[in-house]
Design a protein around this motif. Structure first.
Motif, PDB file in Angstrom:
ATOM      1  N   UNK A 109       0.844  -1.200   0.000  1.00  0.00           N
ATOM      2  CA  UNK A 109       0.000   0.000   0.000  1.00  0.00           C
ATOM      3  C   UNK A 109       0.876   1.247   0.000  1.00  0.00           C
ATOM      4  N   UNK A 110       1.953   1.232   0.772  1.00  0.00           N
ATOM      5  CA  UNK A 110       2.893   2.350   0.783  1.00  0.00           C
ATOM      6  C   UNK A 110       3.557   2.506  -0.587  1.00  0.00           C
ATOM      7  N   UNK A 111       3.998   1.413  -1.167  1.00  0.00           N
ATOM      8  CA  UNK A 111       4.677   1.451  -2.458  1.00  0.00           C
ATOM      9  C   UNK A 111       3.765   2.006  -3.547  1.00  0.00           C
ATOM     10  N   UNK A 112       2.557   1.482  -3.642  1.00  0.00           N
ATOM     11  CA  UNK A 112       1.621   1.929  -4.679  1.00  0.00           C
ATOM     12  C   UNK A 112       1.165   3.367  -4.439  1.00  0.00           C
ATOM     13  N   UNK A 113       0.861   3.717  -3.184  1.00  0.00           N
ATOM     14  CA  UNK A 113       0.388   5.070  -2.879  1.00  0.00           C
ATOM     15  C   UNK A 113       1.449   6.120  -3.119  1.00  0.00           C
ATOM     16  N   UNK A 114       2.676   5.857  -2.693  1.00  0.00           N
ATOM     17  CA  UNK A 114       3.765   6.814  -2.923  1.00  0.00           C
ATOM     18  C   UNK A 114       4.021   6.988  -4.420  1.00  0.00           C
ATOM     19  N   UNK A 115       3.967   5.894  -5.155  1.00  0.00           N
ATOM     20  CA  UNK A 115       4.186   5.972  -6.598  1.00  0.00           C
ATOM     21  C   UNK A 115       3.112   6.834  -7.263  1.00  0.00           C
ATOM     22  N   UNK A 116       1.862   6.618  -6.889  1.00  0.00           N
ATOM     23  CA  UNK A 116       0.765   7.410  -7.460  1.00  0.00           C
ATOM     24  C   UNK A 116       0.926   8.889  -7.116  1.00  0.00           C
TER      25      UNK A 116
ATOM     26  N   UNK B  45      -6.846   3.600   3.742  1.00  0.00           N
ATOM     27  CA  UNK B  45      -6.109   4.407   2.770  1.00  0.00           C
ATOM     28  C   UNK B  45      -4.714   4.731   3.294  1.00  0.00           C
ATOM     29  N   UNK B  46      -3.856   5.132   2.369  1.00  0.00           N
ATOM     30  CA  UNK B  46      -2.537   5.623   2.750  1.00  0.00           C
ATOM     31  C   UNK B  46      -2.633   7.135   2.865  1.00  0.00           C
ATOM     32  N   UNK B  47      -2.305   7.653   4.018  1.00  0.00           N
ATOM     33  CA  UNK B  47      -2.321   9.087   4.272  1.00  0.00           C
ATOM     34  C   UNK B  47      -0.878   9.567   4.269  1.00  0.00           C
TER      35      UNK B  47
END
Length: 171
Positions: free
Chosen positions: A51-58, A129-131
């Motif tokens: 979740x961190x990897x995908x959210x940071x990338x987005x 969600x990733x905040x």
């Protein structure tokens, strides 16, 4: 065959087995550490690291498009729909015009002015969600808080009162 007739201990076979076991354990540990580093060194449970990897990338893709002033592409990243222009009449909740008012460099509602750089300084999974707290243009205060939904891959603004203070949670 009795106990006294046991086969001779094979030193080479034992060494080979130990080498395979230690090698596999070391490889798994190295992959674990590599995934942790790749996902941004989150202080979170390992099952949240993707979740961190995908959210940071987005978030990085979105802010890179905003920095290049390519707001149409940035809006596509925000909605996770690169073909949003083909059905823009269906998008009633956050229209492109509203998006432009908030993210355009010369907008009156943009608190950051022309966005030239960004840095994600804190991120954590909050609910589903990733905040993340993002410093814009090197500002040390007034971090931009964004949410990334891992299921829909869309970006959102967090609810009122929800956010990360980057001074209290450094990475």
């Amino acid at each position: 065959m009795t106990l006294l007739d046991a086969p001779q201990f094979d030193v080479a076979l034992d060494r080979r087995r130990r080498t395979i076991i230690y090698g596999a354990a070391g490889t798994i540990f190295a992959l674990f550490i590599a995934f942790w580093l790749l996902s941004g060194r989150p202080v979170d449970w390992p099952w949240n690291w993707y979740t961190h990897l995908a959210g940071r990338s987005t978030m990085n893709h979105f802010l890179a498009d905003v920095e290049q002033n390519d707001l149409q592409k940035a809006y596509g990243v925000w909605l996770h729909d690169p073909n949003w222009q083909q059905h823009h009449n269906e998008l009633k909740f956050y229209t492109f015009e509203t998006f432009q008012k908030g993210w355009a460099p010369n907008s009156q509602t943009n608190d950051y002015g022309t966005i030239k750089s960004h840095k994600i300084v804190a991120a954590r999974v909050y609910g589903n969600v990733l905040l993340a707290a993002i410093l814009i243009n090197g500002r040390k205060s007034g971090a931009l808080n964004l949410e990334s939904d891992p299921k829909t891959h869309t970006l959102l603004f967090p609810e009122e009162g929800v956010g990360i203070d980057p001074e209290s949670y450094s990475h």
